[in-house]
Design a protein around this motif. Structure first.
Motif, short mmCIF file in Angstrom:
data_model
loop_
_atom_site.label_atom_id
_atom_site.label_comp_id
_atom_site.label_asym_id
_atom_site.label_seq_id
_atom_site.Cartn_x
_atom_site.Cartn_y
_atom_site.Cartn_z
N ARG A 370 0.83 -1.21 0.00
CA ARG A 370 0.00 0.00 0.00
C ARG A 370 0.86 1.25 0.00
O ARG A 370 0.58 2.22 -0.72
N HIS A 371 1.94 1.23 0.81
CA HIS A 371 2.84 2.38 0.87
C HIS A 371 3.51 2.62 -0.49
O HIS A 371 3.60 3.76 -0.96
N GLN A 372 3.96 1.51 -1.13
CA GLN A 372 4.61 1.65 -2.43
C GLN A 372 3.64 2.16 -3.48
O GLN A 372 4.01 2.97 -4.34
N GLN A 373 2.38 1.70 -3.40
CA GLN A 373 1.38 2.18 -4.36
C GLN A 373 1.13 3.67 -4.19
O GLN A 373 0.99 4.41 -5.16
N ILE A 374 1.07 4.12 -2.92
CA ILE A 374 0.86 5.55 -2.65
C ILE A 374 2.04 6.36 -3.19
O ILE A 374 1.87 7.39 -3.85
N GLU A 375 3.28 5.88 -2.90
CA GLU A 375 4.46 6.59 -3.37
C GLU A 375 4.54 6.61 -4.90
O GLU A 375 4.90 7.62 -5.51
N ALA A 376 4.17 5.46 -5.52
CA ALA A 376 4.18 5.41 -6.98
C ALA A 376 3.16 6.38 -7.57
O ALA A 376 3.42 7.04 -8.58
N SER A 377 1.99 6.48 -6.92
CA SER A 377 0.97 7.42 -7.39
C SER A 377 1.46 8.85 -7.27
O SER A 377 1.24 9.68 -8.17
N LYS A 378 2.14 9.15 -6.15
CA LYS A 378 2.69 10.50 -5.97
C LYS A 378 3.71 10.81 -7.07
O LYS A 378 3.69 11.89 -7.67
N THR A 379 4.62 9.85 -7.28
CA THR A 379 5.66 10.05 -8.30
C THR A 379 5.04 10.26 -9.68
O THR A 379 5.44 11.15 -10.44
N GLN A 380 4.01 9.44 -10.00
CA GLN A 380 3.36 9.57 -11.29
C GLN A 380 2.67 10.92 -11.42
O GLN A 380 2.73 11.56 -12.47
N ALA A 381 2.02 11.36 -10.32
CA ALA A 381 1.35 12.66 -10.37
C ALA A 381 2.35 13.79 -10.57
O ALA A 381 2.09 14.74 -11.33
N ILE A 382 3.51 13.68 -9.90
CA ILE A 382 4.54 14.72 -10.05
C ILE A 382 5.05 14.76 -11.48
O ILE A 382 5.17 15.82 -12.10
N ILE A 383 5.34 13.57 -12.04
CA ILE A 383 5.87 13.50 -13.41
C ILE A 383 4.85 14.05 -14.40
O ILE A 383 5.19 14.77 -15.35
N GLU A 384 3.56 13.72 -14.19
CA GLU A 384 2.53 14.19 -15.11
C GLU A 384 2.32 15.69 -15.00
O GLU A 384 1.93 16.34 -15.97
N SER A 385 2.55 16.25 -13.81
CA SER A 385 2.31 17.69 -13.63
C SER A 385 3.48 18.55 -14.10
O SER A 385 3.34 19.76 -14.21
N VAL A 386 4.63 17.94 -14.35
CA VAL A 386 5.79 18.70 -14.81
C VAL A 386 5.51 19.23 -16.22
O VAL A 386 5.00 18.52 -17.09
N SER A 387 5.84 20.50 -16.44
CA SER A 387 5.59 21.11 -17.74
C SER A 387 6.57 20.63 -18.80
O SER A 387 6.29 20.70 -19.99
N ASP A 388 7.74 20.16 -18.38
CA ASP A 388 8.73 19.63 -19.33
C ASP A 388 8.39 18.18 -19.66
O ASP A 388 7.82 17.44 -18.84
N GLY A 389 8.76 17.76 -20.87
CA GLY A 389 8.58 16.37 -21.25
C GLY A 389 9.58 15.47 -20.54
O GLY A 389 10.73 15.84 -20.34
N VAL A 390 9.13 14.30 -20.12
CA VAL A 390 10.00 13.33 -19.44
C VAL A 390 9.89 12.00 -20.17
O VAL A 390 8.79 11.47 -20.36
#
Length: 737
Positions: A370-390
């Protein structure tokens, strides 16, 4: 003369083959169909049959890689071959010749290929992946000559066949692994669930025989006191050999190899042909009609409790390493079953304890997941919100992450790009992304970030490549893509402004210098010593300002793409000689020792001679300026297959490690008293870097930062190509800005 009836004449007419265009179309469709996942034997069968059917060749065979024997072995043959080639060692000299061009190869009539021609081999299609042999397609003679369209189709078939065979091999390995895991799981289930020793061993023996593909299995206990084997159970697919009934015994004197296996806990593979090395065992096997026997010690809780004997009636049966590993794994499960039956009460107590531990561990794992899923969701949200392409690439060069911004930059959906290899990215976006793909291949496994710029349509994209490693092992590469088109336009406008201002400054400076020279020559009347000294200072500063304006104009021309290079073959030895004549006075003033190691025999480089002189004058001039009187300066050059490397070394003040990353920045000058004493604008090295890159080379610096040990500036230049396809005199492409 009797005439044949129309009906009979019609029957005697040969069957017409479809037109060549239709056959090629059908053949191309077949080539495309190879991309579908199929068993490897089916792929090989289709290939040889299609080649014989569509090309009219007398025969066709496929040889596939056999790692166990380090050779290519014949897998499928269609048609009638006079003397088919059944195997080729991987170190065979013919394979080395075939692998170099990696395309359809017509077997010549030279002495090297005599054996191949005798076997009726006309064509060879190498199947390689990343320089590794997968297989080889051999094609026999046919009546018609092999035309270019035929070879083109066969080349397309070769490429797709290599991919299809490798995919089929991986598919077969995956299926085998799945079956092995299923067998281990089932054996584990039997070993842990059945408490009756006889039932457990009967089922385990059957599972092992089916999984390892042998004809019989015997489980026996090791009786140390009697030096013999006490049989527990025997399983046979069909009747043969001794009847291993429960309680029957066999002295180890008849099977000394079994005694050795029990003592050193290592498996043994015996054959009825081992008459010299194992005469007793060979006699025993021959007596019962057994071709081979695999001996597996049964070990439970670090104690040898018995022996498993696996029989095969096939003398040609080859036990691969994976077979031995699977047999040992299943043998370990058999040992577990035996030990379970003996110690069932202890296991029941352990099971209750284990149940509590499993529940606790399961709860802990659930919390962790559950903790890893939460952290993965946070990381994904951060990457998606970045204005630069990754874009993230793993260590094998596969795209594993693409965010929404990168979709916009590359004009491709992430669903389409995920799973791409670098070659797929290169094929989809073609020429514009070539520098980026080359940089990713170079920097995978690197230890520092790197910036690359590409042009996508009218946009300029800056890409920061950051290698990712864990424990010193490369994990992949993170690419951050940013649209810098506006910044580039601003820089171009700034460069245009600087160019205009510089041009405007040239006229008054030329006039000032001219009038100062007139005054110094006394043409405007007599002047005193103090006035002469002041005028020399004025002239010196006008020269410095002129140098600055010239440097600014060069940078402006580079950035705006107005600087063009006239490439021609240049002899580095002659260019260095011209540069040293230009700098002779400056070198003499400081009594420097020059060591020139530039051979006249070096091949010519592809360069603009005047700009190459500018590069060398700047680098050697810096060495003179920042080296104390009496110092040593070395100019060396060496060539490889594609480039010449030029090095300018000195024993000067050196460059501190923290300053080495900035020496190519505009207007940068190290905060060092010795550096500040020398005249300079801080633009020379940026101009040199741009000129080197416009020549297709690169430049770097090495220095320990210790005065007296100096610095070494190195740069590369491409060799002048002598290939007729390359123009001898060309105008360089515009600078990218």
């Amino acid at each position: 003369m009797r005439r044949a009836s129309p009906l009979k004449a019609k029957r005697r007419q040969p069957e017409r083959r479809p037109p060549a265009a239709d056959r090629r179309r059908v053949f191309k469709a077949f080539i495309e169909s190879l991309r579908w996942l199929q068993p490897i034997d089916e792929v090989a069968r289709q290939i040889v049959q299609r080649i014989v059917g569509e090309t009219g060749a007398a025969w066709c065979g496929v040889l596939l890689r056999d790692d166990a024997r380090a050779r290519l072995s014949l897998t499928r043959l269609a048609g009638s071959a006079p003397d088919p080639m059944t195997s080729i060692p991987l170190d065979d000299a013919h394979l080395a010749i075939l692998g170099r061009p990696n395309r359809p190869f017509r077997v010549p009539t030279t002495a090297v290929w005599t054996d191949w021609r005798k076997r009726g081999i006309a064509l060879a299609l190498p199947l390689l992946e990343n320089g590794r042999w997968i297989g080889l397609i051999l094609i026999g003679e046919r009546r018609a000559a092999w035309a270019r369209p035929d070879l083109s189709l066969l080349d397309a078939l070769r490429r797709n066949a290599g991919v299809a065979i490798e995919n089929a091999r991986r598919y077969s390995a995956a299926v085998q692994s799945r079956n092995d895991l299923a067998a281990v799981f089932e054996a584990t289930f039997v070993a842990s669930s059945l408490l009756d020793l006889r039932d457990a061993l009967e089922q385990l023996a059957e599972h092992i025989a089916q999984a390892v593909v042998v004809d019989g299995v015997t489980f026996s206990a090791w009786e140390h006191e009697r030096d013999g084997l006490l049989n527990w159970i025997g399983y046979r697919r069909k009747p043969f050999g001794p009847r291993d009934t429960l309680g029957s015994a066999q002295p180890l004197a008849e099977l000394p190899a079994a005694r050795d296996a029990l003592r050193d806990r290592r498996p043994r593979l015996l054959s009825s042909l081992h008459i010299q090395s194992h005469p007793l065992e060979a006699q025993w096997l021959s007596e019962y009609g057994i071709a081979q026997m695999l001996l597996l010690p049964l070990v439970a809780r670090d104690t040898v409790i018995g022996l498993a004997r696996l029989y095969t009636l096939d003398l040609a049966r080859v036990f691969e390493p994976i077979d031995l590993q699977l047999a040992q794994t299943l043998g370990a499960q058999a040992a577990l079953a035996i030990d379970n039956a003996r110690l069932i009460e202890e296991l029941r107590d352990a099971a209750r304890t284990l149940e509590g531990n499993v529940a606790e561990r399961t709860e802990e794992l659930e919390r962790t997941i559950r903790h890893q899923q939460i952290e993965a969701s946070k990381t994904q949200a951060i990457i998606e919100s970045v204005s630069d392409g990754v874009v993230v690439v793993d260590s094998s060069g596969t795209l594993i992450l693409v965010n929404a911004a990168a979709e916009g930059v590359l004009s491709r959906s992430r669903e389409h790009m995920l799973g791409w290899r670098l070659s797929d990215l290169e094929a989809a976006l073609s020429e514009p992304v070539l520098p980026w793909v080359r940089a990713m291949r170079e920097w995978l496994g690197g230890d520092s970030a790197h910036e690359e710029r590409i042009e996508l349509g009218e946009r300029t994209i800056s890409i920061i490549l950051s290698p990712v490693s864990l424990g010193g092992e490369a994990q992949g590469l993170v690419n951050v893509l940013r649209d810098v088109s506006r910044d580039v336009e601003i820089n171009r406008a700034k460069s245009a402004f600087v160019s205009t201002v510089s041009h405007e400054l040239r006229t008054p400076m030329t006039a000032m210098k001219g009038f100062v020279d007139i005054i110094l020559k006394g043409m405007a009347g007599p002047i005193g010593d103090e006035q002469r000294r002041f005028l020399h200072i004025v002239r010196s500063n006008i020269d410095r300002l002129t140098d600055l304006v010239n440097d600014l104009l060069d940078l402006s021309h580079i950035e705006t793409g107005r600087m063009r290079l006239a490439f021609e073959p240049a002899l580095l030895h002659d260019v260095v000689a011209d540069v040293l004549r230009t700098l002779h006075a400056r070198v003499g003033e400081k009594e420097h020792t020059l060591d020139v190691r530039v051979s006249p025999a070096l091949p010519p480089v592809r360069a603009d001679a005047s700009r190459l002189m500018q590069i060398l004058i700047n680098l050697i001039g810096n060495a003179v300026a920042y080296t104390l009187p009496g110092g040593h300066i070395t100019i060396a050059a060496r060539a490889d297959d594609r480039f010449t490397v030029v090095e300018v070394s000195d024993t000067g003040v050196g460059i501190a490690p923290e300053d080495q990353r900035r020496v190519f920045e505009r207007f940068f000058r190290a905060d060092n008293a010795a550096v500040r004493e020398a005249k300079g604008t801080g633009l020379g090295l940026p101009i040199v870097q741009s000129l080197v890159e416009m020549h297709g080379g690169r430049i770097w610096v090495h220095s320990e930062g210790v005065p007296g040990k100096g610095s070494t500036f190195s740069f590369t230049l491409p060799l002048w190509e002598t290939d007729a396809s390359m123009p001898k005199l060309a105008v360089a492409a515009e600078a990218s800005g």
